[in-house]
Design a protein around this motif. Structure first.
Motif, PDB file in Angstrom:
ATOM      1  N   ASP A  66      10.844  32.954  31.738  1.00 56.23           N
ATOM      2  CA  ASP A  66       9.896  31.844  31.650  1.00 56.23           C
ATOM      3  C   ASP A  66       9.302  31.782  30.250  1.00 56.23           C
ATOM      4  N   ARG A 141      -5.740  24.204  31.447  1.00 56.01           N
ATOM      5  CA  ARG A 141      -4.699  25.107  31.935  1.00 56.01           C
ATOM      6  C   ARG A 141      -3.767  25.430  30.775  1.00 56.01           C
ATOM      7  N   HIS A 143      -0.022  27.578  29.528  1.00 60.11           N
ATOM      8  CA  HIS A 143       1.133  28.460  29.637  1.00 60.11           C
ATOM      9  C   HIS A 143       0.963  29.619  28.655  1.00 60.11           C
ATOM     10  N   ARG A 181       0.132  32.506  33.006  1.00 57.49           N
ATOM     11  CA  ARG A 181      -0.631  31.266  33.131  1.00 57.49           C
ATOM     12  C   ARG A 181      -2.125  31.603  33.212  1.00 57.49           C
ATOM     13  N   GLN A 219       4.284  35.776  39.101  1.00 59.16           N
ATOM     14  CA  GLN A 219       5.090  34.810  39.853  1.00 59.16           C
ATOM     15  C   GLN A 219       4.187  33.875  40.674  1.00 59.16           C
ATOM     16  N   ILE A 222       2.314  31.355  38.324  1.00 58.22           N
ATOM     17  CA  ILE A 222       3.174  30.227  37.966  1.00 58.22           C
ATOM     18  C   ILE A 222       3.227  29.225  39.109  1.00 58.22           C
ATOM     19  N   ASP A 223       3.380  29.731  40.330  1.00 55.72           N
ATOM     20  CA  ASP A 223       3.437  28.858  41.503  1.00 55.72           C
ATOM     21  C   ASP A 223       2.129  28.068  41.654  1.00 55.72           C
ATOM     22  N   TYR A 225      -0.092  27.369  39.333  1.00 50.99           N
ATOM     23  CA  TYR A 225      -0.201  26.448  38.202  1.00 50.99           C
ATOM     24  C   TYR A 225       0.555  25.146  38.486  1.00 50.99           C
ATOM     25  N   ASP A 226       1.752  25.282  39.078  1.00 53.65           N
ATOM     26  CA  ASP A 226       2.585  24.118  39.344  1.00 53.65           C
ATOM     27  C   ASP A 226       2.058  23.271  40.497  1.00 53.65           C
ATOM     28  N   ARG A 227       1.245  23.840  41.364  1.00 51.85           N
ATOM     29  CA  ARG A 227       0.736  23.112  42.531  1.00 51.85           C
ATOM     30  C   ARG A 227      -0.639  22.484  42.320  1.00 51.85           C
ATOM     31  N   TYR A 230      -4.476  17.928  38.804  1.00 49.09           N
ATOM     32  CA  TYR A 230      -5.202  17.767  37.549  1.00 49.09           C
ATOM     33  C   TYR A 230      -6.703  17.743  37.823  1.00 49.09           C
TER      34      TYR A 230
END
Length: 248
Positions: A66, A141, A143, A181, A219, A222-223, A225-227, A230
């Motif tokens: 990643d 947020r 990365h 993240r 892990q 990351i999950d 963060y993606d869910r 905003y």
């Protein structure tokens, strides 16, 4: 005979009109007496809850490449299964899109669409994680963030001075305490210094640690963060979830 024929025709026409009128009257009456019911709402499909099978956990916590960094696999078999990422019935009472931190329980919840379920993550709580509660907004947020320990931490651990704000912080990477993240919490437009972040220290999940705020397995970070929506709303509890508030 002609008169009889004309009479018969008149009788048929007027009879038909009367019958039509009678039918029209019946239809109107019937329509008025019909109970009008609202259309049924679509039923939200139930989502599977609970711990995923081992085959899925293997994939979930496998090594992942990643952002140019290789995140090691997590030996999830050595963790308490309750801290695995899993979908649960929403225990928070909060609407969809809300992030809830249950500090005493060592859980973080993201309430899913419909509000009936939530994705639950096991977390570790650091010293700073016990310093703030209330409501805020996930305003920023990032990365692979840089880690910049605050001055009070450097005062306790002078060896961290090389990572100070003035020195530009610690380079992103798998050994960085903020992990893959970071989610930054603001309240009333001000940075609370409260963070949700990844961590390479999987053994710290479910425990109180010496530093940091709220840490997740990389892990899982990351999950999450993606869910997260905003500018998601976040609620942090320092008392057990669902407990009655203390009297003033």
């Amino acid at each position: 005979m002609t008169s009889s024929l004309q009479l018969s025709r008149r009788t048929f026409v007027f009879g038909s009109m009367a019958a039509s009128a009678a039918l029209a009257g019946c239809t109107t009456t019937t329509t008025q007496n019909v109970e009008v019911r609202p259309e049924p709402r679509p039923v939200q499909p139930s989502l599977p809850t609970g711990v995923a099978p081992a085959s899925e956990l293997e994939l979930r916590y496998a090594a992942v490449q990643d952002g140019g960094h290789l995140i090691p696999a997590i030996p999830f078999q050595q963790m308490d299964p309750k801290y695995y990422r899993q979908r649960v019935a929403n225990p928070t009472g909060e609407p969809a899109g809300t992030v809830v931190v249950d500090t005493p329980g060592r859980f973080l919840y993201l309430v899913e669409a419909g509000g009936r379920t939530a994705m639950r993550y096991g977390v570790g709580i650091g010293r700073d994680g016990f310093a703030w509660e209330g409501e805020g907004i996930i305003h920023w947020r990032q990365h692979w963030p840089r880690w910049k320990p605050p001055a009070d931490m450097i005062a306790r651990q002078p060896e961290l001075a090389k990572f100070s704000v003035e020195n530009g912080g610690m380079e992103p990477g798998v050994k960085n305490p903020l992990g893959a993240r970071a989610l930054y919490i603001f309240q009333n437009g001000q940075d609370t210094l409260y963070r949700l972040h990844g961590s390479p220290q999987w053994r710290s999940i479910g425990k109180a640690t010496s530093s940091g705020c709220v840490r997740l397995i990389n892990q899982d970070a990351i999950d999450l963060y993606d869910r997260v929506p905003y500018h998601a709303r976040i609620v942090v509890h320092q008392s057990p979830l669902g407990a009655a508030p203390a009297e003033a």
